[in-house]
Design an enzyme around this catalytic site. Structure first.
Site, PDB file in Angstrom:
ATOM      1  N   HIS A 131       0.621   4.621   5.970  1.00 27.47           N
ATOM      2  CA  HIS A 131       0.206   3.591   6.905  1.00 27.47           C
ATOM      3  C   HIS A 131       0.242   2.021   7.469  1.00 27.47           C
ATOM      4  CE1 HIS A 131      -2.338   1.390   4.061  1.00 27.47           C
ATOM      5  NE2 HIS A 131      -1.808   2.189   3.056  1.00 27.47           N
ATOM      6  N   ASP A 169      -1.760   0.099   8.833  1.00 23.45           N
ATOM      7  CA  ASP A 169      -2.616  -1.130   8.322  1.00 23.45           C
ATOM      8  C   ASP A 169      -3.169  -1.512   6.862  1.00 23.45           C
ATOM      9  OD1 ASP A 169      -3.627   1.418   7.031  1.00 23.45           O
ATOM     10  OD2 ASP A 169      -5.256   0.707   7.109  1.00 23.45           O
ATOM     11  N   ASP A 217       1.257  -2.624  -0.091  1.00 28.08           N
ATOM     12  CA  ASP A 217      -0.084  -1.290  -0.351  1.00 28.08           C
ATOM     13  C   ASP A 217       0.038  -1.787   2.118  1.00 28.08           C
ATOM     14  OD1 ASP A 217      -1.418   0.491   1.015  1.00 28.08           O
ATOM     15  OD2 ASP A 217      -3.479  -0.425  -0.660  1.00 28.08           O
ATOM     16  N   GLU A 228      -6.070   4.196   7.369  1.00 32.81           N
ATOM     17  CA  GLU A 228      -6.028   4.536   6.344  1.00 32.81           C
ATOM     18  C   GLU A 228      -6.968   3.667   5.233  1.00 32.81           C
ATOM     19  OE1 GLU A 228      -5.398   5.269   1.737  1.00 32.81           O
ATOM     20  OE2 GLU A 228      -4.677   3.444   2.770  1.00 32.81           O
ATOM     21  N   GLU A 229      -7.099   2.495   4.963  1.00 33.92           N
ATOM     22  CA  GLU A 229      -7.708   1.790   4.687  1.00 33.92           C
ATOM     23  C   GLU A 229      -9.041   2.184   5.148  1.00 33.92           C
ATOM     24  OE1 GLU A 229      -6.704   0.325   1.746  1.00 33.92           O
ATOM     25  OE2 GLU A 229      -4.588   0.520   1.936  1.00 33.92           O
ATOM     26  N   HIS A 237      -5.170  -5.358  -2.859  1.00 32.64           N
ATOM     27  CA  HIS A 237      -6.402  -5.351  -2.576  1.00 32.64           C
ATOM     28  C   HIS A 237      -6.790  -6.469  -2.335  1.00 32.64           C
ATOM     29  CE1 HIS A 237      -7.043  -0.868  -1.289  1.00 32.64           C
ATOM     30  NE2 HIS A 237      -5.807  -0.984  -1.010  1.00 32.64           N
ATOM     31  N   ASP A 294       3.928  10.254   0.529  1.00 36.47           N
ATOM     32  CA  ASP A 294       2.712   9.777   1.026  1.00 36.47           C
ATOM     33  C   ASP A 294       2.719   8.728   0.179  1.00 36.47           C
ATOM     34  OD1 ASP A 294       0.932   8.171   3.002  1.00 36.47           O
ATOM     35  OD2 ASP A 294      -0.871   9.759   2.479  1.00 36.47           O
TER      36      ASP A 294
HETATM   37 ZN   LIG Z   1      -2.162   2.424   1.042  1.00 35.56          ZN
END
Ligand SMILES: [Zn+2]
Ligand SMILES: *[C@@H]1O[C@H](CO)[C@@H](O)[C@H](O)[C@H]1NC(C)=O
Ligand SMILES: *[C@@H]1O[C@H](CO)[C@@H](O)[C@H](O)[C@H]1NC(C)=O
Length: 586
Positions: free
Chosen positions: A173, A175, A208, A242-243, A555, A271
């Protein structure tokens, strides 16, 4: 979200939002490994008494977490060696730093509850990202067919010469989780600097999941530089929210993929997800083969309002509180069951973690056939809440609201209970269980009770008020179908062998079985939630080194990746593409 309109204080919902994937994907996978490590530490220092005496040892050791040899490309041996040499150079390392650093320097934040593409201007953040990719990967953009799905979803098709082979689908992803402006000064280097400190590359998305996206593209660009032409098609699917649960990105991409390729049209999907760890006396890679399901249950109580100087026995808030206490005093039971992914994980830990006490390892083996041993293993492992949560459905009361004024009876009060659904359970089972749990109390309070659109029980006479259960945001998700592993599944075998070959390739290890593969579980969700129809063989794995000494800030503040580990990710993707390309079994 009609429910929200009924909120007494709708403003308070602004920062609540549906279904945050703050349940972080990668952290979820990393936690698999962290928890194994913690478990081992705990097991070593505690008195563990597992009765051995009656267990008759019937399992042969190769029945338990069987391992396959490294899989080195053979038809594609020459190109694999060529790119392998490239990856080992200082020049390539610098290139990799540029590629990933450049991607991190384009902030591509996604937020909860964004308006559709074309309406919400925040999506424009992806335009410069696409421009960057176009510049950074000239060969990819002159060779692969690129389709943009819902404006920002990237769907690349690298056409193979043999159209009878099912394509390989690599997903990632674009984002990233937004950086909280209040925390910017806690970052060692600015969050969108992409700064390289000589060892690590810093910034939001460095792990991520720009490491995955850039890792895939970098592998393909180098294969193109060496004039590789695939036999098997490779398809790339890069979502952009995705987030924020993937409705604009992966969900639309999955429709485009189904329309173009059809159901069950892919050999396998890889993935983001687990990685490998070098802790606990063994190197263990944890590709996730399962994802837990998801349900947010809204519990709402409505009862007559009025002045609080003449109160009823129970207000909406009081009744809601009793209902919540009842739920919390009846947690879901979790049991270790054979034929579940968590059992497979524990089998692998038992088979391949030399630091685990012998008594536990023996019990794990015996548990294949002995129910008593199974209960013993359950007891041991479930002392670690992480294992328990992998095995069972969880519940957590995460939101509550009700009342407007201290002298007014609350006409309404509600709470949201978040569930992560066990791989062997279902959304329906969780709904039924919650519904049944609150039924008796609903009658006692003289509430008319409806749950998930059905009346559970009304009243012969008029009711005092209403109890309503509902799917809070309409985001219920079944547990993912479990990906088949070793014995019957060529894609799992191919992935296993590839992980080992990529790991060994620059360590002077040849046929050695240095890395053990343990199928893992995601307690969070990935974009693959939309890809179930495309193949049974879905893996959430990024071949990143899961650090346990220093957390890579996923995150949160100070996200970083070890650059050597990132280069190894590129090796992994290249090896995967070449192995899949020459395989006649997937
Ligand atoms: Zn992720
Ligand atoms: C309970 O629900 C019924 C039917 O929707 C409605 O007529 C009634 O006013 C509700 N009671 C309360 C206290 O909100
Ligand atoms: C339930 O509440 C209604 C409305 O307050 C009342 O008329 C009825 O008698 C109550 N029934 C019982 C069984 O308490």
């Amino acid at each position: 979200m009609s429910d929200e309109k009924k909120d007494i204080l709708p403003g308070a919902m602004a920062n609540v939002g549906p279904r945050k994937s703050k349940s972080t994907i990668l952290v979820a996978a990393a936690s698999v490994w962290l928890s194994i490590t913690v478990f081992l530490l705990w097991a070593r220092t505690s008195q563990i008494i597992i009765q051995d005496a009656l267990g008759i040892f019937t399992a042969s050791s190769d029945e338990i977490c069987p391992q396959l040899a490294p899989l080195v490309p053979s038809t594609n041996a020459e190109i694999w060696e060529q790119v392998g040499q490239v990856y080992g150079t200082e020049e390539f390392k610098n290139k990799a730093i540029d590629w990933l650093g450049g991607a991190v320097r384009v902030p591509t934040e996604s937020f909860d509850k964004m308006e559709p593409v074309g309406v919400d201007p925040r999506w424009d953040a992806f335009i410069p990202f696409h421009e960057y990719l176009h510049k950074a990967y000239p060969l990819i953009h002159s060779t692969l067919e690129l389709t943009k799905v819902n404006t920002h979803g990237l769907l690349y098709h690298w056409k193979g010469s043999d159209s009878s082979l099912k394509p390989l689908l690599l997903a990632a992803h674009q984002d990233v989780v937004p950086v909280d402006p209040r925390t910017v000064n806690e970052w060692e280097y600015p969050p969108y600097s992409g700064h390289f400190d000589g060892e690590n590359l810093w910034g939001r998305g460095s792990v991520d999941d720009k490491s995955g996206l850039i890792g895939i593209l970098s592998a393909i660009e180098t294969l193109l530089q060496k004039d590789f032409t695939p036999r098997r098609s490779v398809v790339l699917s890069f979502g952009f929210d995705e987030e924020a649960s993937g409705v604009y990105g992966a969900q639309q991409l999955s429709k485009a993929l189904l329309a173009k390729f059809g159901e069950n049209s892919f050999a396998m999907i890889v993935d983001e997800g687990g990685g490998y760890s070098t802790n606990a006396g063994a190197v263990i890679a944890v590709p996730a083969i399962a994802e837990k399901g998801y349900l947010d249950v809204r519990i709402e109580v409505a009862s007559p309002g009025g002045h609080s100087s003449v109160p009823p026995e129970h207000t909406s808030i009081g009744m809601l509180a009793s209902l919540l206490v009842l739920l919390e005093s009846h947690p879901y039971e979790a049991h270790l069951e054979r034929n579940t992914p968590v059992y497979g994980l524990i089998q692998c830990v038992g088979a391949h973690s030399p630091e685990l006490p012998g008594s536990i390892r023996r019990a794990i083996k015996r548990s294949l056939h002995s129910d008593k041993a199974l209960r013993d293993v359950e007891k041991e492992f479930f002392q670690n809440p992480m294992f328990k949560s992998f095995a069972g459905t969880s519940q957590a009361i995460d939101l509550i609201q009700g009342g407007v004024k201290s002298n007014a009876l609350p006409e309404q009060a509600w709470a949201v209970v978040n569930h992560r659904i066990a791989t062997q359970s279902s959304v329906g089972a969780v709904k039924s269980r919650d519904t049944a749990m609150l039924s008796h109390l609903a009658s006692q309070f003289n509430l008319s009770y409806s749950a998930f659109g059905e009346l559970v029980h009304g009243h012969s006479g008029p009711a005092y008020g209403n109890l309503t259960l509902s799917d809070a945001w309409g985001t219920a998700l079944e547990p993912a179908p479990v990906t088949p592993t070793v014995k019957d599944a060529a894609p799992f075998r191919l992935l296993s062998g590839t992980i080992k070959a990529a790991y060994n390739s620059h360590r002077d290890l040849k046929d050695e079985d240095e890395v053990k593969i343990a199928p893992g579980i995601m307690s969070g969700n990935t974009d693959t939630r939309y890809y179930w129809k495309l193949t049974k063989h879905i893996f959430r794995y990024g071949h990143w080194r899961m650090e346990t000494t220093k957390l890579p800030g996923i995150h949160t503040v100070n996200e970083f990746i070890v650059v050597d580990s990132f280069v190894e990710m590129i090796r992994f993707y290249a090896t995967l593409i070449l192995n899949a390309d020459e395989s006649d079994t997937i």
